[in-house]
Scaffold this active site. Structure first.
Site, PDB file in Angstrom:
ATOM      1  CB  THR A 118      -0.883   0.007   1.271  1.00  0.00           C
ATOM      2  OG1 THR A 118      -1.508   1.270   1.408  1.00  0.00           O
ATOM      3  CG2 THR A 118      -0.070  -0.251   2.529  1.00  0.00           C
ATOM      4  CG  ASP A 119      -1.160   5.002  -0.927  1.00  0.00           C
ATOM      5  OD1 ASP A 119      -1.695   4.372   0.009  1.00  0.00           O
ATOM      6  OD2 ASP A 119      -1.769   5.881  -1.585  1.00  0.00           O
ATOM      7  CD  GLU A 120      -3.295   3.588   4.556  1.00  0.00           C
ATOM      8  OE1 GLU A 120      -3.055   3.444   5.755  1.00  0.00           O
ATOM      9  OE2 GLU A 120      -4.441   3.573   4.081  1.00  0.00           O
ATOM     10  CE1 TYR A 123      -3.318  -2.568   5.792  1.00  0.00           C
ATOM     11  CE2 TYR A 123      -3.169  -0.224   5.271  1.00  0.00           C
ATOM     12  CZ  TYR A 123      -3.254  -1.546   4.859  1.00  0.00           C
ATOM     13  OH  TYR A 123      -3.256  -1.846   3.517  1.00  0.00           O
ATOM     14  CE  LYS A 165       0.130  -4.540   2.977  1.00  0.00           C
ATOM     15  NZ  LYS A 165      -0.252  -5.876   2.415  1.00  0.00           N
ATOM     16  CE  LYS A 196     -10.871  -1.531   4.603  1.00  0.00           C
ATOM     17  NZ  LYS A 196     -10.437  -2.567   3.715  1.00  0.00           N
ATOM     18  CG  ASN A 235     -11.732  11.871   3.105  1.00  0.00           C
ATOM     19  OD1 ASN A 235     -11.281  11.267   2.134  1.00  0.00           O
ATOM     20  ND2 ASN A 235     -11.250  11.726   4.324  1.00  0.00           N
TER      21      ASN A 235
HETATM   22  P1  NAD Z   1      -9.618  -7.277   2.324  1.00  0.00           P
HETATM   23  O1  NAD Z   1      -9.618  -6.985   3.794  1.00  0.00           O
HETATM   24  O2  NAD Z   1     -10.837  -6.995   1.529  1.00  0.00           O
HETATM   25  O3  NAD Z   1      -9.257  -8.810   2.070  1.00  0.00           O
HETATM   26  C1  NAD Z   1      -8.252  -9.469   2.791  1.00  0.00           C
HETATM   27  C2  NAD Z   1      -8.406 -10.960   2.552  1.00  0.00           C
HETATM   28  O4  NAD Z   1      -7.355 -11.635   3.282  1.00  0.00           O
HETATM   29  C3  NAD Z   1      -9.730 -11.535   3.080  1.00  0.00           C
HETATM   30  O5  NAD Z   1     -10.299 -12.401   2.123  1.00  0.00           O
HETATM   31  C4  NAD Z   1      -9.323 -12.298   4.334  1.00  0.00           C
HETATM   32  O6  NAD Z   1     -10.164 -13.408   4.606  1.00  0.00           O
HETATM   33  C5  NAD Z   1      -7.914 -12.744   3.971  1.00  0.00           C
HETATM   34  N1  NAD Z   1      -7.087 -13.008   5.168  1.00  0.00           N
HETATM   35  C6  NAD Z   1      -6.955 -12.223   6.268  1.00  0.00           C
HETATM   36  N2  NAD Z   1      -6.148 -12.825   7.168  1.00  0.00           N
HETATM   37  C7  NAD Z   1      -5.755 -14.000   6.611  1.00  0.00           C
HETATM   38  C8  NAD Z   1      -4.905 -15.050   7.053  1.00  0.00           C
HETATM   39  N3  NAD Z   1      -4.308 -15.031   8.262  1.00  0.00           N
HETATM   40  N4  NAD Z   1      -4.696 -16.106   6.236  1.00  0.00           N
HETATM   41  C9  NAD Z   1      -5.304 -16.167   5.011  1.00  0.00           C
HETATM   42  N5  NAD Z   1      -6.147 -15.207   4.562  1.00  0.00           N
HETATM   43  C10 NAD Z   1      -6.353 -14.133   5.351  1.00  0.00           C
HETATM   44  O7  NAD Z   1      -8.349  -6.486   1.756  1.00  0.00           O
HETATM   45  P2  NAD Z   1      -8.186  -5.713   0.367  1.00  0.00           P
HETATM   46  O8  NAD Z   1      -8.683  -4.331   0.532  1.00  0.00           O
HETATM   47  O9  NAD Z   1      -8.676  -6.560  -0.730  1.00  0.00           O
HETATM   48  O10 NAD Z   1      -6.584  -5.629   0.302  1.00  0.00           O
HETATM   49  C11 NAD Z   1      -5.824  -6.695  -0.276  1.00  0.00           C
HETATM   50  C12 NAD Z   1      -4.355  -6.341  -0.192  1.00  0.00           C
HETATM   51  O11 NAD Z   1      -4.106  -5.144  -0.916  1.00  0.00           O
HETATM   52  C13 NAD Z   1      -3.843  -6.094   1.231  1.00  0.00           C
HETATM   53  O12 NAD Z   1      -2.561  -6.627   1.335  1.00  0.00           O
HETATM   54  C14 NAD Z   1      -3.822  -4.569   1.346  1.00  0.00           C
HETATM   55  O13 NAD Z   1      -2.836  -4.161   2.260  1.00  0.00           O
HETATM   56  C15 NAD Z   1      -3.479  -4.181  -0.076  1.00  0.00           C
HETATM   57  N6  NAD Z   1      -3.977  -2.857  -0.518  1.00  0.00           N
HETATM   58  C16 NAD Z   1      -5.282  -2.505  -0.349  1.00  0.00           C
HETATM   59  C17 NAD Z   1      -5.736  -1.278  -0.836  1.00  0.00           C
HETATM   60  C18 NAD Z   1      -7.184  -0.860  -0.705  1.00  0.00           C
HETATM   61  O14 NAD Z   1      -7.522   0.274  -1.068  1.00  0.00           O
HETATM   62  N7  NAD Z   1      -8.093  -1.698  -0.253  1.00  0.00           N
HETATM   63  C19 NAD Z   1      -4.842  -0.414  -1.480  1.00  0.00           C
HETATM   64  C20 NAD Z   1      -3.503  -0.804  -1.617  1.00  0.00           C
HETATM   65  C21 NAD Z   1      -3.087  -2.035  -1.147  1.00  0.00           C
HETATM   66  O1  DAU Z   2      -4.138   4.023   0.542  1.00  0.00           O
HETATM   67  C1  DAU Z   2      -4.368   2.660   0.465  1.00  0.00           C
HETATM   68  C2  DAU Z   2      -5.195   2.205   1.657  1.00  0.00           C
HETATM   69  O2  DAU Z   2      -6.509   2.699   1.457  1.00  0.00           O
HETATM   70  C3  DAU Z   2      -5.197   0.698   1.838  1.00  0.00           C
HETATM   71  O3  DAU Z   2      -3.899   0.255   2.115  1.00  0.00           O
HETATM   72  C4  DAU Z   2      -6.134   0.289   2.976  1.00  0.00           C
HETATM   73  O4  DAU Z   2      -6.202  -1.122   3.074  1.00  0.00           O
HETATM   74  C5  DAU Z   2      -7.505   0.849   2.665  1.00  0.00           C
HETATM   75  O5  DAU Z   2      -8.390   0.550   3.733  1.00  0.00           O
HETATM   76  C6  DAU Z   2      -7.451   2.359   2.446  1.00  0.00           C
HETATM   77  O6  DAU Z   2      -7.148   3.060   3.685  1.00  0.00           O
HETATM   78  P1  DAU Z   2      -7.884   4.426   4.090  1.00  0.00           P
HETATM   79  O7  DAU Z   2      -7.810   4.580   5.560  1.00  0.00           O
HETATM   80  O8  DAU Z   2      -7.425   5.555   3.249  1.00  0.00           O
HETATM   81  O9  DAU Z   2      -9.401   4.068   3.601  1.00  0.00           O
HETATM   82  P2  DAU Z   2     -10.819   4.278   4.296  1.00  0.00           P
HETATM   83  O10 DAU Z   2     -11.842   3.912   3.289  1.00  0.00           O
HETATM   84  O11 DAU Z   2     -10.892   3.649   5.646  1.00  0.00           O
HETATM   85  O12 DAU Z   2     -10.873   5.855   4.526  1.00  0.00           O
HETATM   86  C7  DAU Z   2     -10.754   6.767   3.429  1.00  0.00           C
HETATM   87  C8  DAU Z   2     -10.795   8.182   3.995  1.00  0.00           C
HETATM   88  O13 DAU Z   2     -12.119   8.421   4.512  1.00  0.00           O
HETATM   89  C9  DAU Z   2      -9.856   8.399   5.184  1.00  0.00           C
HETATM   90  O14 DAU Z   2      -9.345   9.716   5.116  1.00  0.00           O
HETATM   91  C10 DAU Z   2     -10.742   8.246   6.396  1.00  0.00           C
HETATM   92  C11 DAU Z   2     -12.105   8.736   5.903  1.00  0.00           C
HETATM   93  N1  DAU Z   2     -13.280   8.101   6.532  1.00  0.00           N
HETATM   94  C12 DAU Z   2     -13.340   6.737   6.526  1.00  0.00           C
HETATM   95  C13 DAU Z   2     -14.405   6.077   7.096  1.00  0.00           C
HETATM   96  C14 DAU Z   2     -14.461   4.567   7.114  1.00  0.00           C
HETATM   97  C15 DAU Z   2     -14.294   8.852   7.070  1.00  0.00           C
HETATM   98  O15 DAU Z   2     -14.242  10.107   7.060  1.00  0.00           O
HETATM   99  N2  DAU Z   2     -15.359   8.212   7.636  1.00  0.00           N
HETATM  100  C16 DAU Z   2     -15.446   6.847   7.687  1.00  0.00           C
HETATM  101  O16 DAU Z   2     -16.442   6.323   8.253  1.00  0.00           O
END
Ligand code: NAD
Ligand code: DAU
Length: 353
Positions: free
Chosen positions: A134-136, A159, A163, A198, A258
């Protein structure tokens, strides 16, 4: 059936993983795709129901932190490659319960690396360990600038720290053991099958139900949004063409404050639900800010574009409109994942391998 490659994809029942599994199963019938997922609250086999009967797809319920389970699956399938997405992924949950993030994201990644090394060490040829990150990990930006692959790591939530640790472990296995790794760091994804904890799917669900929209702080934090299928296409390109040992940033130059995003969502939802203009905006409720809330993320994806020719395919307003349409056409999915009923089903239906 003989396959040209056997690929382990972890976390394929989650949001992004389900799109990656679908893409690989459909686009590469000569690859055997094994989806390994623990099916935590975030994992849902409904997300990949459309491909579950394909001849090149298998599912294994297992936990990436369990060394013997992972060893047994490597023994059974003789994987040629790993695409690792399984993780705990929600920042707010990491603030209330950090240790599960350390366990899954750090120990889980370390376990996969160790078992890949054990299995591949005599012949790394045509092997690949792709770590999805992730970019975080780069921290928080002010008004100016972008994250490049050279930006020093500065994670600030449990988190992102977990990562970042996993990224360091992947690079350590490359430098120490020459494990053929590749990494990518992507910005915020949106699209179908996104768990409604999210921002975007939570707010779509709440607007549909006329529930409050809890905006943290003043809503001024900025995120860089990418359509999830564009992330999957980038992963495909990097998996096949990325250079070993390299990192690629993925993003679409699509920054939104946001509150501006939430207002756009409200406007589009009012139109689609045939509600008077302004109805959904009245649901906006400013709530206590997230602890340690990163102000701004923005990705510079020049390396990926110039080296591998990848570009995002979709403009944000079109992508957001398609995404809302998907959730409105899949309200049973939303009801199921928010009721938790599907979790009970999986506990009864599947046993840990
Ligand atoms: P998600 O939470 O939707 O899915 C995670 C999956 O991992 C789930 O299916 C869960 O059951 C599985 N999992 C969790 N713990 C496990 C374990 N111990 N063993 C096996 N499986 C397990 O996550 P996502 O949003 O799809 O993110 C996927 C990947 O991409 C992550 O590594 C996250 O850090 C990265 N990522 C996410 C975002 C985003 O915006 N969502 C952005 C950049 C990178
Ligand atoms: O940047 C990549 C990341 O983006 C991934 O690595 C993470 O897995 C993914 O969850 C996401 O993280 P964020 O914290 O940016 O996403 P989230 O959707 O939780 O929040 C987006 C923005 O909205 C953040 O600034 C927090 C705000 N927010 C979020 C929630 C859930 C609110 O204001 N209210 C809310 O209820």
């Amino acid at each position: 059936m003989t396959f040209s490659k056997t690929i382990l994809i972890t976390g394929g029942a989650g949001f992004i993983g389900s799109h990656v599994v679908r893409r690989f199963v459909n686009n590469y019938p000569n690859y055997h795709i094994i989806n390994l997922d623990k099916l935590t609250y975030a994992g849902n086999l409904e997300n990949i129901k459309d491909i579950e009967h394909q001849p090149n797809y298998s599912f294994e319920r297992a936990d990436i932190t369990e060394l013997e389970q992972i060893r047994q699956l490597f023994q059974q399938y003789q994987f040629d490659a790993v695409i690792h997405l399984a993780a705990e992924s929600h920042v707010d949950r990491s603030i209330t319960d950090p240790l599960i993030f350390v366990k899954t994201n750090v120990l889980g990644t370390g376990t996969l690396l160790q078992v890949a090394k054990e299995n591949w060490k005599d012949n790394y040829e045509d092997k690949r360990f792709y770590h999805v990150s992730t970019d975080e990990v780069y921290g928080s930006l002010g008004d100016e600038g972008f994250f490049t692959e050279e930006t020093p790591y500065d994670p600030r939530s449990p988190y992102s720290a977990s990562k970042a640790s996993s990224d360091h472990l992947v690079r350590a296995f490359y430098h120490t053991y020459h494990l053929p790794v590749v990494l990518s760091n992507c910005s915020n994804n949106y699209g179908s099958f996104h768990f409604p904890e999210k921002l975007i799917p939570l707010f779509i669900n709440n607007i549909r139900l006329m529930k409050p929209l809890p905006v943290y702080g003043q809503g001024v934090n900025v995120r860089d949004w990418l359509w999830v299928e564009d992330h999957a296409s980038a992963i495909d390109v990097i998996f096949h063409k990325g250079r070993v040992g390299e990192t690629y940033n993925i993003g679409g130059h699509n920054e939104w404050k946001n509150i501006d995003l939430v207002k756009l969502l409200c406007r589009l939802m009012d139109e689609k639900l045939d509600r008077p203009a302004g109805t959904s905006e009245q649901l906006i409720t400013y709530v206590k800010d997230r602890a340690g809330h990163d102000m701004r993320y923005a990705i510079d994806a020049t390396k990926l574009k110039e080296e591998l020719g990848w570009m995002p395919s979709l403009q944000f307003e079109e992508g957001l409109s398609k995404t809302i349409d998907w959730y409105l056409s899949n309200q049973t999915w939303l009801d199921n994942v928010t009721s938790g009923a599907y979790q009970k089903y999986y506990e009864e239906q599947y046993q840990i391998a």
